[in-house]
Scaffold this motif. Sequence first.
Motif, PDB file in Angstrom:
ATOM      1  N   LEU A 164      -7.326   2.777  15.628  1.00 39.03           N
ATOM      2  CA  LEU A 164      -8.043   3.886  16.810  1.00 39.03           C
ATOM      3  C   LEU A 164      -7.884   5.177  16.314  1.00 39.03           C
ATOM      4  CD1 LEU A 164      -6.625   1.768  19.734  1.00 39.03           C
ATOM      5  CD2 LEU A 164      -9.003   1.761  19.000  1.00 39.03           C
ATOM      6  N   LYS A 165      -7.023   5.668  15.323  1.00 35.59           N
ATOM      7  CA  LYS A 165      -6.871   7.104  14.996  1.00 35.59           C
ATOM      8  C   LYS A 165      -6.336   7.850  16.180  1.00 35.59           C
ATOM      9  CE  LYS A 165     -10.448   6.763  11.673  1.00 35.59           C
ATOM     10  NZ  LYS A 165     -11.834   6.336  11.540  1.00 35.59           N
ATOM     11  N   VAL A 166      -5.309   7.271  16.893  1.00 43.98           N
ATOM     12  CA  VAL A 166      -4.432   7.826  17.773  1.00 43.98           C
ATOM     13  C   VAL A 166      -3.012   7.716  17.733  1.00 43.98           C
ATOM     14  CG1 VAL A 166      -6.427   7.895  19.279  1.00 43.98           C
ATOM     15  CG2 VAL A 166      -4.768   6.255  19.491  1.00 43.98           C
ATOM     16  N   PRO A 167      -1.974   8.316  18.225  1.00 44.33           N
ATOM     17  CA  PRO A 167      -0.904   8.172  18.115  1.00 44.33           C
ATOM     18  C   PRO A 167      -0.346   7.040  19.538  1.00 44.33           C
ATOM     19  CG  PRO A 167      -1.211  10.236  19.123  1.00 44.33           C
ATOM     20  CD  PRO A 167      -2.545   9.874  18.606  1.00 44.33           C
ATOM     21  N   PRO A 168       0.733   6.419  19.169  1.00 45.54           N
ATOM     22  CA  PRO A 168       0.918   5.321  20.218  1.00 45.54           C
ATOM     23  C   PRO A 168       0.929   5.727  21.531  1.00 45.54           C
ATOM     24  CG  PRO A 168       2.846   5.343  18.251  1.00 45.54           C
ATOM     25  CD  PRO A 168       1.746   6.442  18.325  1.00 45.54           C
ATOM     26  N   ASP A 169       1.283   6.816  22.024  1.00 45.97           N
ATOM     27  CA  ASP A 169       1.018   7.127  23.624  1.00 45.97           C
ATOM     28  C   ASP A 169      -0.196   7.038  23.976  1.00 45.97           C
ATOM     29  OD1 ASP A 169       1.001   9.437  22.149  1.00 45.97           O
ATOM     30  OD2 ASP A 169       1.271  10.569  23.794  1.00 45.97           O
ATOM     31  N   GLN A 170      -1.306   7.176  22.955  1.00 46.16           N
ATOM     32  CA  GLN A 170      -2.670   7.393  23.388  1.00 46.16           C
ATOM     33  C   GLN A 170      -3.502   6.132  23.198  1.00 46.16           C
ATOM     34  OE1 GLN A 170      -4.466  10.878  21.466  1.00 46.16           O
ATOM     35  NE2 GLN A 170      -3.036  12.124  22.242  1.00 46.16           N
ATOM     36  N   VAL A 171      -3.005   5.132  22.937  1.00 48.20           N
ATOM     37  CA  VAL A 171      -3.695   3.666  22.539  1.00 48.20           C
ATOM     38  C   VAL A 171      -4.268   3.155  23.903  1.00 48.20           C
ATOM     39  CG1 VAL A 171      -3.307   1.343  21.972  1.00 48.20           C
ATOM     40  CG2 VAL A 171      -2.245   3.245  20.520  1.00 48.20           C
ATOM     41  N   PRO A 172      -3.690   3.090  25.000  1.00 47.27           N
ATOM     42  CA  PRO A 172      -4.325   2.790  26.264  1.00 47.27           C
ATOM     43  C   PRO A 172      -5.582   3.612  26.499  1.00 47.27           C
ATOM     44  CG  PRO A 172      -1.842   2.597  26.561  1.00 47.27           C
ATOM     45  CD  PRO A 172      -2.308   3.358  25.438  1.00 47.27           C
ATOM     46  N   GLN A 173      -5.473   4.824  26.523  1.00 45.65           N
ATOM     47  CA  GLN A 173      -6.524   5.475  26.894  1.00 45.65           C
ATOM     48  C   GLN A 173      -7.745   5.347  25.940  1.00 45.65           C
ATOM     49  OE1 GLN A 173      -5.629   9.740  26.883  1.00 45.65           O
ATOM     50  NE2 GLN A 173      -7.669  10.298  26.993  1.00 45.65           N
ATOM     51  N   ARG A 174      -7.155   5.168  24.648  1.00 45.84           N
ATOM     52  CA  ARG A 174      -8.520   5.011  23.581  1.00 45.84           C
ATOM     53  C   ARG A 174      -9.363   3.680  23.825  1.00 45.84           C
ATOM     54  NH1 ARG A 174     -11.337   8.080  20.077  1.00 45.84           N
ATOM     55  NH2 ARG A 174      -9.776   8.653  18.696  1.00 45.84           N
ATOM     56  N   LEU A 175      -8.363   2.605  24.165  1.00 43.21           N
ATOM     57  CA  LEU A 175      -9.085   1.380  24.311  1.00 43.21           C
ATOM     58  C   LEU A 175      -9.797   1.322  25.592  1.00 43.21           C
ATOM     59  CD1 LEU A 175      -6.128  -1.009  23.401  1.00 43.21           C
ATOM     60  CD2 LEU A 175      -8.057  -0.670  22.373  1.00 43.21           C
ATOM     61  N   ARG A 176      -9.425   1.947  26.666  1.00 49.00           N
ATOM     62  CA  ARG A 176     -10.238   2.154  27.800  1.00 49.00           C
ATOM     63  C   ARG A 176     -11.654   2.911  27.477  1.00 49.00           C
ATOM     64  NH1 ARG A 176      -5.313   2.593  30.606  1.00 49.00           N
ATOM     65  NH2 ARG A 176      -5.014   4.757  30.187  1.00 49.00           N
ATOM     66  N   ALA A 177     -11.541   3.900  26.644  1.00 47.40           N
ATOM     67  CA  ALA A 177     -12.666   4.663  26.350  1.00 47.40           C
ATOM     68  C   ALA A 177     -13.434   3.814  25.480  1.00 47.40           C
ATOM     69  CB  ALA A 177     -12.229   5.819  25.574  1.00 47.40           C
ATOM     70  N   LYS A 178     -12.825   2.915  24.472  1.00 55.70           N
ATOM     71  CA  LYS A 178     -13.639   2.024  23.868  1.00 55.70           C
ATOM     72  C   LYS A 178     -14.379   0.933  24.548  1.00 55.70           C
ATOM     73  CE  LYS A 178     -13.226   3.419  19.301  1.00 55.70           C
ATOM     74  NZ  LYS A 178     -14.263   3.689  18.505  1.00 55.70           N
ATOM     75  N   ASP A 179     -13.737   0.504  25.589  1.00 57.22           N
ATOM     76  CA  ASP A 179     -14.262  -0.361  26.569  1.00 57.22           C
ATOM     77  C   ASP A 179     -15.596   0.009  27.179  1.00 57.22           C
ATOM     78  OD1 ASP A 179     -14.168  -3.209  27.602  1.00 57.22           O
ATOM     79  OD2 ASP A 179     -13.485  -2.152  29.452  1.00 57.22           O
ATOM     80  N   GLU A 180     -15.371   1.479  27.642  1.00 58.19           N
ATOM     81  CA  GLU A 180     -16.504   1.834  28.379  1.00 58.19           C
ATOM     82  C   GLU A 180     -17.577   2.322  27.285  1.00 58.19           C
ATOM     83  OE1 GLU A 180     -18.891   3.578  31.245  1.00 58.19           O
ATOM     84  OE2 GLU A 180     -17.165   2.570  31.475  1.00 58.19           O
ATOM     85  N   GLU A 181     -17.400   2.657  26.170  1.00 55.16           N
ATOM     86  CA  GLU A 181     -18.487   2.699  25.152  1.00 55.16           C
ATOM     87  C   GLU A 181     -19.286   1.356  24.980  1.00 55.16           C
ATOM     88  OE1 GLU A 181     -18.347   3.601  20.394  1.00 55.16           O
ATOM     89  OE2 GLU A 181     -17.118   5.090  21.696  1.00 55.16           O
ATOM     90  N   ASP A 182     -18.407   0.491  24.887  1.00 56.34           N
ATOM     91  CA  ASP A 182     -19.029  -0.894  24.619  1.00 56.34           C
ATOM     92  C   ASP A 182     -19.730  -1.393  25.721  1.00 56.34           C
ATOM     93  OD1 ASP A 182     -19.215  -3.438  23.084  1.00 56.34           O
ATOM     94  OD2 ASP A 182     -18.058  -4.320  24.764  1.00 56.34           O
ATOM     95  N   ARG A 183     -19.369  -0.760  26.847  1.00 62.28           N
ATOM     96  CA  ARG A 183     -19.998  -1.240  28.095  1.00 62.28           C
ATOM     97  C   ARG A 183     -21.480  -0.689  28.265  1.00 62.28           C
ATOM     98  NH1 ARG A 183     -21.445   0.740  32.549  1.00 62.28           N
ATOM     99  NH2 ARG A 183     -20.389   2.418  32.483  1.00 62.28           N
ATOM    100  N   ARG A 184     -21.476   0.665  27.865  1.00 60.61           N
ATOM    101  CA  ARG A 184     -22.565   1.418  27.898  1.00 60.61           C
ATOM    102  C   ARG A 184     -23.456   0.757  26.652  1.00 60.61           C
ATOM    103  NH1 ARG A 184     -19.174   5.818  28.376  1.00 60.61           N
ATOM    104  NH2 ARG A 184     -19.507   6.445  26.241  1.00 60.61           N
TER     105      ARG A 184
END
Length: 109
Positions: A14-34
């Motif tokens: 995900l190219k993020v530090p551990p504390d940003q994993v949930p936020q990045r996953l939510r963003a990826k999920d939204e990107e996938d939906r679009r």
Amino acid sequence: KQQERLLNEICALLKVPPDQVPQRLRAKDEEDRRFREQVQVSVQRSAATQAAAIVDAAVEVSGAKVATGTIETADSDTLRSFGDELRGRLGSGIGVGPRSANATRCSPW
């Protein structure tokens, strides 16, 4: 140890530090939906274009419009969109086609 290795791999992917994993996953999920929505719009436009071409090439036989053609599709949603579009453009009539994209036999719809 294994969980730490797994978290490091997830962070690397995900190219993020551990504390940003949930936020990045939510963003990826939204990107996938679009993306899925855009694909569906594209599929519907393609079905409309193919239906228009088939209807434009229709011929009249004994007072009835006969439209024939082949569409390339890999899934039943596209086939359903095509059928709906064709029905809307032709109006009344009988359509014969496959029940699914991989069908070997046809049936009326």
